[in-house]
Write a protein that holds these residues in place. Structure first.
Motif, mmCIF file in Angstrom:
data_model
loop_
_atom_site.group_PDB
_atom_site.id
_atom_site.type_symbol
_atom_site.label_atom_id
_atom_site.label_comp_id
_atom_site.label_asym_id
_atom_site.label_seq_id
_atom_site.Cartn_x
_atom_site.Cartn_y
_atom_site.Cartn_z
ATOM 1 N N VAL A 93 0.735 -0.728 -0.029
ATOM 2 C CA VAL A 93 -0.112 -0.210 -0.083
ATOM 3 C C VAL A 93 1.107 1.457 0.004
ATOM 4 C CG1 VAL A 93 -1.725 1.864 0.854
ATOM 5 C CG2 VAL A 93 -1.508 -1.541 1.572
ATOM 6 N N ASP A 94 1.949 0.877 0.782
ATOM 7 C CA ASP A 94 2.616 2.415 0.303
ATOM 8 C C ASP A 94 3.898 2.367 -0.705
ATOM 9 O OD1 ASP A 94 2.494 3.047 3.315
ATOM 10 O OD2 ASP A 94 4.050 1.522 4.492
ATOM 11 N N LEU A 95 4.283 1.400 -1.158
ATOM 12 C CA LEU A 95 4.632 1.566 -2.422
ATOM 13 C C LEU A 95 3.073 2.108 -3.685
ATOM 14 C CD1 LEU A 95 6.675 -1.429 -2.810
ATOM 15 C CD2 LEU A 95 7.428 0.849 -2.436
ATOM 16 N N ALA A 96 2.363 1.470 -3.449
ATOM 17 C CA ALA A 96 1.120 2.205 -4.570
ATOM 18 C C ALA A 96 1.480 3.863 -3.757
ATOM 19 C CB ALA A 96 -0.050 1.848 -4.411
ATOM 20 N N ASN A 149 -13.235 -10.732 1.972
ATOM 21 C CA ASN A 149 -11.718 -10.415 1.033
ATOM 22 C C ASN A 149 -11.899 -9.617 -0.202
ATOM 23 O OD1 ASN A 149 -9.915 -10.088 4.390
ATOM 24 N ND2 ASN A 149 -10.953 -12.696 3.519
ATOM 25 N N GLU A 150 -12.756 -9.162 -0.124
ATOM 26 C CA GLU A 150 -12.666 -9.064 -2.086
ATOM 27 C C GLU A 150 -12.027 -8.201 -2.259
ATOM 28 O OE1 GLU A 150 -16.237 -8.305 -5.141
ATOM 29 O OE2 GLU A 150 -16.843 -8.288 -3.702
ATOM 30 N N ASP A 151 -11.854 -6.765 -1.719
ATOM 31 C CA ASP A 151 -11.703 -5.364 -2.287
ATOM 32 C C ASP A 151 -9.941 -6.027 -1.830
ATOM 33 O OD1 ASP A 151 -13.320 -3.953 -2.709
ATOM 34 O OD2 ASP A 151 -13.902 -2.989 -1.029
ATOM 35 N N ARG A 152 -9.376 -6.506 -0.700
ATOM 36 C CA ARG A 152 -7.985 -6.767 -0.626
ATOM 37 C C ARG A 152 -7.320 -7.538 -1.396
ATOM 38 N NH1 ARG A 152 -5.082 -9.672 3.380
ATOM 39 N NH2 ARG A 152 -6.795 -10.721 3.849
ATOM 40 N N PHE A 153 -8.102 -9.484 -1.573
ATOM 41 C CA PHE A 153 -7.834 -9.726 -2.597
ATOM 42 C C PHE A 153 -7.313 -9.189 -3.727
ATOM 43 C CE2 PHE A 153 -8.744 -13.613 -0.525
ATOM 44 C CZ PHE A 153 -8.084 -13.316 0.806
ATOM 45 N N HIS A 154 -8.687 -8.470 -4.849
ATOM 46 C CA HIS A 154 -8.784 -7.369 -5.566
ATOM 47 C C HIS A 154 -7.350 -6.450 -5.766
ATOM 48 C CE1 HIS A 154 -9.300 -5.251 -9.261
ATOM 49 N NE2 HIS A 154 -9.810 -4.173 -8.488
ATOM 50 N N PHE A 155 -6.724 -6.002 -4.242
ATOM 51 C CA PHE A 155 -5.351 -4.979 -4.776
ATOM 52 C C PHE A 155 -4.369 -5.654 -4.659
ATOM 53 C CE2 PHE A 155 -2.004 -2.915 -1.798
ATOM 54 C CZ PHE A 155 -1.885 -1.985 -2.371
ATOM 55 N N ILE A 156 -4.538 -7.299 -3.919
ATOM 56 C CA ILE A 156 -3.109 -8.269 -4.036
ATOM 57 C C ILE A 156 -3.068 -8.413 -5.431
ATOM 58 C CG2 ILE A 156 -2.546 -9.998 -3.454
ATOM 59 C CD1 ILE A 156 -3.418 -9.709 -0.558
ATOM 60 N N ASP A 157 -4.046 -8.640 -6.090
ATOM 61 C CA ASP A 157 -4.078 -9.097 -7.356
ATOM 62 C C ASP A 157 -3.211 -8.076 -8.140
ATOM 63 O OD1 ASP A 157 -4.443 -11.331 -9.791
ATOM 64 O OD2 ASP A 157 -5.597 -9.146 -10.381
ATOM 65 N N TRP A 158 -3.721 -6.759 -8.306
ATOM 66 C CA TRP A 158 -3.286 -5.832 -8.680
ATOM 67 C C TRP A 158 -1.994 -5.421 -8.828
ATOM 68 C CZ3 TRP A 158 -0.420 -1.279 -6.742
ATOM 69 C CH2 TRP A 158 -0.512 -0.151 -8.145
ATOM 70 N N CYS A 159 -1.532 -5.313 -7.673
ATOM 71 C CA CYS A 159 0.716 -5.990 -7.158
ATOM 72 C C CYS A 159 0.585 -7.081 -8.073
ATOM 73 C CB CYS A 159 0.605 -5.803 -5.472
ATOM 74 S SG CYS A 159 -0.341 -3.953 -4.548
ATOM 75 N N LYS A 160 0.204 -8.063 -8.146
ATOM 76 C CA LYS A 160 1.010 -9.070 -9.126
ATOM 77 C C LYS A 160 1.108 -8.612 -10.351
ATOM 78 C CE LYS A 160 0.217 -13.600 -9.821
ATOM 79 N NZ LYS A 160 -0.416 -15.008 -10.107
ATOM 80 N N VAL A 166 7.428 -8.343 -7.681
ATOM 81 C CA VAL A 166 6.142 -9.901 -6.067
ATOM 82 C C VAL A 166 5.746 -10.237 -7.406
ATOM 83 C CG1 VAL A 166 4.599 -9.038 -5.277
ATOM 84 C CG2 VAL A 166 5.696 -7.271 -5.791
ATOM 85 N N GLU A 167 5.380 -11.907 -6.158
ATOM 86 C CA GLU A 167 5.774 -13.049 -6.545
ATOM 87 C C GLU A 167 4.413 -12.904 -4.749
ATOM 88 O OE1 GLU A 167 6.584 -18.161 -6.362
ATOM 89 O OE2 GLU A 167 8.070 -15.924 -5.399
ATOM 90 N N VAL A 168 3.319 -14.135 -5.720
ATOM 91 C CA VAL A 168 2.359 -14.067 -4.856
ATOM 92 C C VAL A 168 1.576 -14.515 -4.584
ATOM 93 C CG1 VAL A 168 -0.986 -13.091 -4.638
ATOM 94 C CG2 VAL A 168 1.763 -11.368 -5.226
ATOM 95 N N ILE A 169 1.784 -16.320 -3.469
ATOM 96 C CA ILE A 169 1.436 -16.998 -2.606
ATOM 97 C C ILE A 169 -0.332 -16.942 -2.700
ATOM 98 C CG2 ILE A 169 1.683 -18.881 -1.708
ATOM 99 C CD1 ILE A 169 4.408 -17.091 -2.767
ATOM 100 N N PRO A 170 -1.447 -17.923 -4.086
ATOM 101 C CA PRO A 170 -2.723 -17.507 -3.913
ATOM 102 C C PRO A 170 -3.252 -17.611 -2.055
ATOM 103 C CG PRO A 170 -2.227 -18.740 -5.581
ATOM 104 C CD PRO A 170 -0.470 -18.028 -5.247
ATOM 105 N N PRO A 171 -4.318 -17.346 -2.430
ATOM 106 C CA PRO A 171 -5.137 -18.156 -0.487
ATOM 107 C C PRO A 171 -5.078 -19.325 -1.174
ATOM 108 C CG PRO A 171 -6.254 -16.138 -1.383
ATOM 109 C CD PRO A 171 -4.914 -16.188 -2.003
ATOM 110 N N GLY A 172 -5.508 -20.613 0.069
ATOM 111 C CA GLY A 172 -5.521 -21.931 0.027
ATOM 112 C C GLY A 172 -4.648 -22.645 -0.759
ATOM 113 N N ASN A 173 -2.716 -22.235 -0.184
ATOM 114 C CA ASN A 173 -2.236 -22.812 -0.012
ATOM 115 C C ASN A 173 -1.638 -23.073 1.424
ATOM 116 O OD1 ASN A 173 -0.902 -23.459 -2.515
ATOM 117 N ND2 ASN A 173 -2.199 -21.117 -3.133
ATOM 118 N N GLY A 174 -1.965 -22.479 2.700
ATOM 119 C CA GLY A 174 -1.710 -22.752 3.992
ATOM 120 C C GLY A 174 -0.993 -21.291 4.292
#
Length: 262
Positions: A93-96, A149-160, A166-174
């Motif tokens: 968020v700071d970098l954005a 977490n729709e808004d939060r996940f949307h932001f993280i996907d935008w970051c990716k 930036v590498e994102v390990i998505p939800p559902g992996n632990g």
């Protein structure tokens, strides 16, 4: 003795197109025979200094390691940052926000990116609403998580998609320690023709699990992780380095993690 110059220690890795920095030579130039007495951890720190440290303070910093002194801080430049979503997202968020500020000044916002690779593990917000006796519990809990977490996940996907490194390990992996942190480590980086040991900071208490591979990993807070993301040094005093010798054989059902925690 004159201060070592880092380029002097840049050498070709035989049989490859890679080069490396000869920390052993740098240490031996300061104190002959010292390399053989250094713990592995100290050798990794020495290589980091020879490769990244300001040559003006290199001798002084290496001397701290050679003589096991803890009189001054020395710079450490971790090769990557591992974050869970709670603290890692804050840094992004700071970098954005920095991108917005640069755009407002007429600059190129796309020029703002983490300097070192960042691995963001997105799985710390899951609240279990459906019990394990439900055969569809995992899918149901994931659907609830996505909705909340729709808004939060949307932001993280935008970051990716928007940030480099930036590498994102998505939800559902632990969460962080459930994912095999050793599998996430290259052990040795080979980037832009340069080979060097993997080192990292992470925002989770389980970060040091990867030390099992000889990878120096230190748990830090969000601000320190963000500092490293931007390519700045993480300053440290030489920590106390101990050796542990294990004898005997572990009983069935006892994991290596159990032994370490004990």
């Amino acid at each position: 003795m004159s201060k070592p110059q880092t380029d002097h220690y840049r050498k070709q890795l035989p049989g490859s197109q890679l080069h490396y920095f000869d920390a052993q030579a740098a240490v031996e130039d300061i104190c002959s025979g010292a390399w053989a007495t250094l713990p592995y951890t100290s050798r990794v720190h020495a290589e980091n200094l020879v490769r990244r440290c300001d040559p003006a303070i290199l001798s002084e910093c290496l001397t701290q390691i050679i003589e096991r002194k803890r009189e001054r801080d020395f710079p450490w430049f971790p090769a990557r940052v591992v974050c869970h979503d709670i603290l890692g997202q804050t840094a992004l968020v700071d970098l954005a926000g920095l991108r917005d500020a640069i755009a407002d000044q007429g600059g190129d916002p796309a020029a703002v990116n983490p300097v070192v690779p960042v691995q963001l593990i997105v799985d710390h917000s899951l609240a279990v609403e459906c019990g394990g006796s439900d055969p569809d519990a995992f899918e149901k809990n994931r659907a609830i998580e996505d909705r909340r977490n729709e808004d939060r996940f949307h932001f993280i996907d935008w970051c990716k998609r928007s940030f480099k490194n930036v590498e994102v390990i998505p939800p559902g992996n632990g969460i962080m320690h459930q994912i095999n942190l050793e599998r996430m480590s290259p052990v040795i980086h080979a980037i832009n023709g340069e080979a060097y040991p993997d080192t990292l900071v992470g925002t989770d208490s389980h970060t040091p699990h990867v030390d099992a591979l000889g990878v120096i990993a230190v748990g830090v807070g969000g601000l320190e992780a963000e500092n490293v993301m931007l390519g700045r040094a993480s300053w440290m005093r030489l920590p106390e380095i101990i050796g542990v010798k294990l004898t005997g054989k572990r009983q069935s059902g006892i994991t290596a993690t159990d032994i370490v925690l004990a």
